[in-house]
Scaffold this active site. Structure first.
Site, mmCIF file in Angstrom:
data_model
loop_
_atom_site.group_PDB
_atom_site.id
_atom_site.type_symbol
_atom_site.label_atom_id
_atom_site.label_comp_id
_atom_site.label_asym_id
_atom_site.label_seq_id
_atom_site.Cartn_x
_atom_site.Cartn_y
_atom_site.Cartn_z
ATOM 1 N N LYS A 106 6.025 44.584 37.998
ATOM 2 C CA LYS A 106 7.433 44.171 38.165
ATOM 3 C C LYS A 106 7.650 43.457 39.503
ATOM 4 O O LYS A 106 6.803 43.568 40.400
ATOM 5 C CB LYS A 106 8.345 45.387 38.036
ATOM 6 C CG LYS A 106 8.055 46.488 39.035
ATOM 7 C CD LYS A 106 8.799 47.776 38.682
ATOM 8 C CE LYS A 106 8.455 48.873 39.666
ATOM 9 N NZ LYS A 106 9.053 50.166 39.277
ATOM 10 N N TYR A 112 19.136 32.844 69.402
ATOM 11 C CA TYR A 112 20.571 33.103 69.213
ATOM 12 C C TYR A 112 21.020 34.335 69.998
ATOM 13 O O TYR A 112 20.371 35.388 69.930
ATOM 14 C CB TYR A 112 20.877 33.373 67.738
ATOM 15 C CG TYR A 112 20.782 32.162 66.843
ATOM 16 C CD1 TYR A 112 21.698 31.119 66.943
ATOM 17 C CD2 TYR A 112 19.788 32.078 65.871
ATOM 18 C CE1 TYR A 112 21.613 30.017 66.097
ATOM 19 C CE2 TYR A 112 19.697 30.979 65.025
ATOM 20 C CZ TYR A 112 20.614 29.956 65.145
ATOM 21 O OH TYR A 112 20.536 28.874 64.321
HETATM 22 C C1 LIG Z 1 8.018 51.072 39.583
HETATM 23 C C2 LIG Z 1 7.626 52.135 38.651
HETATM 24 C C3 LIG Z 1 6.324 52.641 38.673
HETATM 25 C C4 LIG Z 1 5.314 52.280 39.729
HETATM 26 O O1 LIG Z 1 5.557 53.012 40.902
HETATM 27 P P1 LIG Z 1 4.508 52.986 42.113
HETATM 28 O O2 LIG Z 1 5.027 53.978 43.066
HETATM 29 O O3 LIG Z 1 4.541 51.603 42.666
HETATM 30 O O4 LIG Z 1 3.195 53.308 41.528
HETATM 31 C C5 LIG Z 1 5.967 53.544 37.698
HETATM 32 N N1 LIG Z 1 6.850 53.939 36.761
HETATM 33 C C6 LIG Z 1 8.120 53.491 36.723
HETATM 34 C C7 LIG Z 1 9.034 53.975 35.666
HETATM 35 C C8 LIG Z 1 8.562 52.585 37.663
HETATM 36 O O5 LIG Z 1 9.812 52.146 37.632
#
Ligand SMILES: *Cc1c(COP(=O)(O)O)cnc(C)c1O
Length: 398
Positions: free
Chosen positions: A40, A276
């Site tokens: 993701k 700045y």
């Molecule tokens: C983002 C997510 C993961 C991965 O989590 P990590 O801590 O990066 O391994 C696993 N399961 C779900 C449902 C997530 O939303």
């Protein structure tokens, strides 16, 4: 492929490191558990497509998990054949394309079962009946999405199983505190998951094909909770879920390094304000370099007067406020550094290293957020066996 065209700022993603992390995850899990690689937010800012291609032929790879339908379409349209699962709620306007592209959905809301089934019926012909693959999300303690692990939840599962149009591929849950030393809450979540999935199998007589609950921290700290799949996110990229997890169980190598360039060097007198607001004023003569990266690239403005860059193997403090496209650093101690030299914002230079974790901490974000927010203005180059094999430019999006 050469990268001379990348001058202003670029991120280098080492695909060998990603592959090595994947193999170390596989070594740490049960032989019959497979990995759902979490890609993701464009692979936590690292680039979902090149990473998916890199892992696609791995034996123990089950498939990829995404957060949104668009992320899943991007992977499918790029030729990825492996199973894809959307972990969050999916809006009904995407159902048709998801069903046609064989992408699995997460369900936990009563109305979606009928809506997905209806879409399958609408698409089906007398020759071909479409069926949608779903994973049922269970809330064992995260308090975000998911059915409750009680009688009402069991009714939901029963209803899902009653639809011809739906294939219940999986039941899963998410751990809220697996990255913390204190284990009580996670143990309780694991027990709720085990009990409820047992109820599905015993009371409804349904053998769940894929059970999964472990995220990265779960993979490291709770080997007893591997089940059929583990969802590996942050550790795939060689980053740590927190500093409370064991650093020994799954050896990791960070995959991303970030570079920018010095375009201007000057000597300043004592009492000279920089950037700045003049929040930094020199208390002595010093050598100042201007570097071509800023918060417009996702390099956090919160790092003003706080972080460092590596120039000539030396830690050089950032002076004053970080601008949208540039920042200034003190290179007084980095002797020999000149205009046209690259600096390392994340990564190693000589004996020094700046990690995503360090900058995440200093900026009041954390490593996950910092990685996700590295801007699209930063070109990504991908290396394998020390060769650049793929690149993604800012202009590719337009
Ligand atoms: C983002 C997510 C993961 C991965 O989590 P990590 O801590 O990066 O391994 C696993 N399961 C779900 C449902 C997530 O939303």
């Amino acid at each position: 492929m050469n990268i001379d065209e990348y001058q202003r700022v670029f991120a280098k993603i080492n695909l060998d490191a990603v592959k090595e992390n994947f193999k170390n995850i596989v070594k740490a899990i049960n032989p019959d558990t497979r990995v759902l690689a979490v890609l993701k937010t464009d692979g936590y800012g690292h680039g979902a497509i090149p990473i998916a291609r890199e892992l696609e032929n791995e034996d123990k790879l089950y498939g990829y998990a995404l957060a949104t339908s668009d992320e899943a379409f991007i992977l499918r349209n790029s030729g990825i054949k492996k199973p894809l699962l959307i972990l969050g709620y999916t809006f009904p306007n995407a159902y048709e394309e998801l069903i046609l592209k064989d992408i699995s959905l997460t369900v936990f809301r009563e109305d979606t079962l009928e809506q997905i089934a209806e879409e399958c019926r609408r698409l089906s012909t007398t020759q071909y009946k479409y069926r949608a693959k779903i994973h049922i999300k269970l809330d064992t303690g995260m308090g975000r999405i998911g059915i409750m692990p009680d009688d009402s939840g069991l009714e939901f599962v029963k209803k899902a199983l009653s639809y011809d149009e739906l294939i219940v591929e999986g039941v899963f849950s998410h751990l809220a505190k697996a990255d913390e030393k204190e284990r009580t809450a996670t143990d309780l979540q694991l027990k709720k998951f085990a009990d409820f999935t047992d109820r599905i199998e015993n009371e409804l007589g349904y053998n769940i094909p894929l059970k999964h609950i472990s995220n990265s921290a779960g993979i490291i700290e709770y080997p007893e909770a591997n089940y059929d799949l583990v969802r590996a996110g942050i550790i795939l990229y060689g980053l740590w879920p927190s500093d409370e997890v064991s650093k020994e169980r799954v050896p990791l190598r960070s995959a991303l390094s970030l570079y920018s360039q010095i375009v201007y060097i000057k000597e300043i007198e004592r009492g000279t304000p920089i950037s700045y607001g003049g929040t930094f004023v020199s208390d002595k003569k010093m050598t100042v370099a201007t570097v071509t990266v800023g918060y417009g690239d996702g390099y956090p403005r919160m790092l003003s007067n706080k972080a460092y860059v590596l120039a000539g193997g030396v830690r050089c403090p950032i002076l004053g406020r970080i601008c949208m496209d540039q920042l200034m650093v003190d290179v007084t101690d980095a002797t020999g550094v000149k205009e046209g030299d690259f600096v390392t914002l994340i990564g190693k230079d000589g004996t020094q290293e700046i990690t995503m974790e360090e900058l995440g901490e200093l900026s009041g974000r954390f490593n996950y957020e910092l990685a996700c927010e590295l801007g699209k203005r930063i070109p990504r180059v991908y290396s394998k066996n020390n060769e650049i094999i793929y690149k993604k430019d800012y202009s590719d999006d337009f």
